[in-house]
Scaffold this motif. Sequence first.
Motif, PDB file in Angstrom:
ATOM      1  N   ALA A 177     -13.456  22.011  39.533  1.00 41.30           N
ATOM      2  CA  ALA A 177     -14.866  21.696  39.812  1.00 41.30           C
ATOM      3  C   ALA A 177     -15.374  22.512  41.006  1.00 41.30           C
ATOM      4  CB  ALA A 177     -15.022  20.200  40.071  1.00 41.30           C
ATOM      5  N   ILE A 178     -14.552  22.630  42.041  1.00 40.41           N
ATOM      6  CA  ILE A 178     -14.958  23.387  43.240  1.00 40.41           C
ATOM      7  C   ILE A 178     -15.142  24.869  42.893  1.00 40.41           C
ATOM      8  CG2 ILE A 178     -14.125  24.245  45.488  1.00 40.41           C
ATOM      9  CD1 ILE A 178     -12.760  21.458  45.817  1.00 40.41           C
ATOM     10  N   LEU A 179     -14.173  25.415  42.152  1.00 41.35           N
ATOM     11  CA  LEU A 179     -14.240  26.852  41.864  1.00 41.35           C
ATOM     12  C   LEU A 179     -15.342  27.181  40.856  1.00 41.35           C
ATOM     13  CD1 LEU A 179     -10.491  27.877  41.965  1.00 41.35           C
ATOM     14  CD2 LEU A 179     -12.227  28.003  43.754  1.00 41.35           C
ATOM     15  N   ARG A 180     -15.625  26.234  39.970  1.00 43.75           N
ATOM     16  CA  ARG A 180     -16.759  26.438  39.048  1.00 43.75           C
ATOM     17  C   ARG A 180     -18.064  26.574  39.847  1.00 43.75           C
ATOM     18  NH1 ARG A 180     -17.942  21.393  35.544  1.00 43.75           N
ATOM     19  NH2 ARG A 180     -18.640  20.764  37.603  1.00 43.75           N
ATOM     20  N   GLU A 181     -18.240  25.724  40.873  1.00 39.18           N
ATOM     21  CA  GLU A 181     -19.456  25.809  41.710  1.00 39.18           C
ATOM     22  C   GLU A 181     -19.493  27.125  42.489  1.00 39.18           C
ATOM     23  OE1 GLU A 181     -21.968  23.670  41.482  1.00 39.18           O
ATOM     24  OE2 GLU A 181     -20.710  22.687  39.983  1.00 39.18           O
ATOM     25  N   PHE A 182     -18.313  27.563  42.942  1.00 38.40           N
ATOM     26  CA  PHE A 182     -18.212  28.822  43.699  1.00 38.40           C
ATOM     27  C   PHE A 182     -18.666  29.984  42.806  1.00 38.40           C
ATOM     28  CE2 PHE A 182     -14.868  31.410  46.376  1.00 38.40           C
ATOM     29  CZ  PHE A 182     -15.902  31.977  47.117  1.00 38.40           C
ATOM     30  N   ALA A 183     -18.175  29.992  41.572  1.00 42.41           N
ATOM     31  CA  ALA A 183     -18.529  31.067  40.633  1.00 42.41           C
ATOM     32  C   ALA A 183     -20.004  31.000  40.270  1.00 42.41           C
ATOM     33  CB  ALA A 183     -17.664  30.964  39.379  1.00 42.41           C
ATOM     34  N   LEU A 184     -20.499  29.781  40.070  1.00 43.03           N
ATOM     35  CA  LEU A 184     -21.910  29.616  39.697  1.00 43.03           C
ATOM     36  C   LEU A 184     -22.822  30.159  40.799  1.00 43.03           C
ATOM     37  CD1 LEU A 184     -23.897  28.410  37.626  1.00 43.03           C
ATOM     38  CD2 LEU A 184     -23.773  26.254  38.896  1.00 43.03           C
ATOM     39  N   ILE A 202     -12.651  34.446  39.483  1.00 45.27           N
ATOM     40  CA  ILE A 202     -12.147  33.445  40.430  1.00 45.27           C
ATOM     41  C   ILE A 202     -10.875  32.787  39.867  1.00 45.27           C
ATOM     42  CG2 ILE A 202     -13.542  31.413  39.748  1.00 45.27           C
ATOM     43  CD1 ILE A 202     -12.846  32.458  43.339  1.00 45.27           C
ATOM     44  N   LYS A 203     -10.788  32.670  38.521  1.00 40.43           N
ATOM     45  CA  LYS A 203      -9.554  32.119  37.922  1.00 40.43           C
ATOM     46  C   LYS A 203      -8.355  33.041  38.220  1.00 40.43           C
ATOM     47  CE  LYS A 203      -9.848  30.398  33.618  1.00 40.43           C
ATOM     48  NZ  LYS A 203     -10.413  30.240  32.247  1.00 40.43           N
ATOM     49  N   ILE A 207      -4.929  32.288  40.468  1.00 39.15           N
ATOM     50  CA  ILE A 207      -3.535  32.495  40.045  1.00 39.15           C
ATOM     51  C   ILE A 207      -2.780  33.334  41.087  1.00 39.15           C
ATOM     52  CG2 ILE A 207      -2.072  33.603  38.286  1.00 39.15           C
ATOM     53  CD1 ILE A 207      -4.374  32.769  36.260  1.00 39.15           C
ATOM     54  N   GLY A 208      -3.432  34.381  41.584  1.00 31.63           N
ATOM     55  CA  GLY A 208      -2.823  35.223  42.622  1.00 31.63           C
ATOM     56  C   GLY A 208      -2.613  34.448  43.909  1.00 31.63           C
ATOM     57  N   THR A 209      -3.603  33.614  44.246  1.00 30.73           N
ATOM     58  CA  THR A 209      -3.506  32.819  45.479  1.00 30.73           C
ATOM     59  C   THR A 209      -2.344  31.831  45.374  1.00 30.73           C
ATOM     60  OG1 THR A 209      -5.904  32.993  45.721  1.00 30.73           O
ATOM     61  CG2 THR A 209      -4.814  31.303  47.046  1.00 30.73           C
TER      62      THR A 209
END
Length: 270
Positions: A177-184, A202-203, A207-209
């Motif tokens: 949910a957090i990363l979806r908002e970041f991408a949006l 961001i996905k 994975i790298g992170t």
Amino acid sequence: MTAYGIIGTGHMGSMLAEEFIRRGAINREELWVSNRSQEKAQKLARKLGVRAADNLKVAERSDVLFLCVRPVDLKGVIAETSELLTPEKLIVSVAVDFSLRQLESLCRARAARAIPSVASGKGLGVTLLVLGSGASEDDRSLVFRLFGSIGWPVEVAEEQLEVLSDLTSSGPAYISAILREFALEASMRGAGVDKDLAEQLIKKTLIGTAALLEDESFDDLIAMVATRGGITEEGAKVIEALSPEMFRQLFSATSAKHRLVKDRIGNVEE
Ligand SMILES: NC(=O)c1ccc[n+]([C@@H]2O[C@H](COP(=O)([O-])OP(=O)(O)OC[C@H]3O[C@@H](n4cnc5c(N)ncnc54)[C@H](OP(=O)(O)O)[C@@H]3O)[C@@H](O)[C@H]2O)c1
């Protein structure tokens, strides 16, 4: 041969059945499954080459019985099978809001609680474990072996289960949910960045992170990227300033919902 049963073949029950079989933690011929709508259990049984039956037969056949129904349905399942749940059997409940005390008050079986995560479906989930007073060292070894085959089992204090399951079991949803908002937000900066591309990027970055975090602490990883006086440091400061309040509200909201579910289940040990 130990016989295993799974009652409730929804998201969690079917994931556990599939992964335990696929990773060789349980042999096909050792597993029985049942579900309220029986065609669901039969379909899973055909797919995995295991046996489907009704709750009573699965409870009767199993030495170790996974209870994978929702908390509100759990009391009914135990009431239906309680005569068969003798001290020779181990029941493992995956329900978040149903206590060991409640489980132990409803039947005579040895009891444990296990809270896995959808990430267990990739062999990478944390499973929170709590063992009941009647559980033996063999039971502890067995649940560690089974859940160790699909990720990282961790024994915790029962009173910590609610908060920790927000991190581990709900975690995949919250991180998404957090990363979806970041991408949006990235797609709305006026630079013409496509939202789907932002999500893909961001996905991959996640994975790298995650791979880096195998060796680094959060603080060290932040320091590696957010160098003093640099641009990332400005963004990290915003997150540090604003996110505590968001997470305070998150835990308040989930805690209120846990209370509601527990009220619906009622004080079953009384
Ligand atoms: N999903 C997660 O990420 C997660 C993580 C940790 C723990 N859990 C726990 O896992 C449990 C199940 O969650 P879920 O997401 O798998 O829910 P779900 O997909 O709704 O599955 C529940 C299953 O239980 C079956 N069921 C209900 N009453 C039954 C009964 N009397 N006899 C036999 N089967 C019965 C339902 O059958 P029908 O097909 O007839 O509805 C359904 O297939 C919950 O206690 C939850 O707290 C879930």
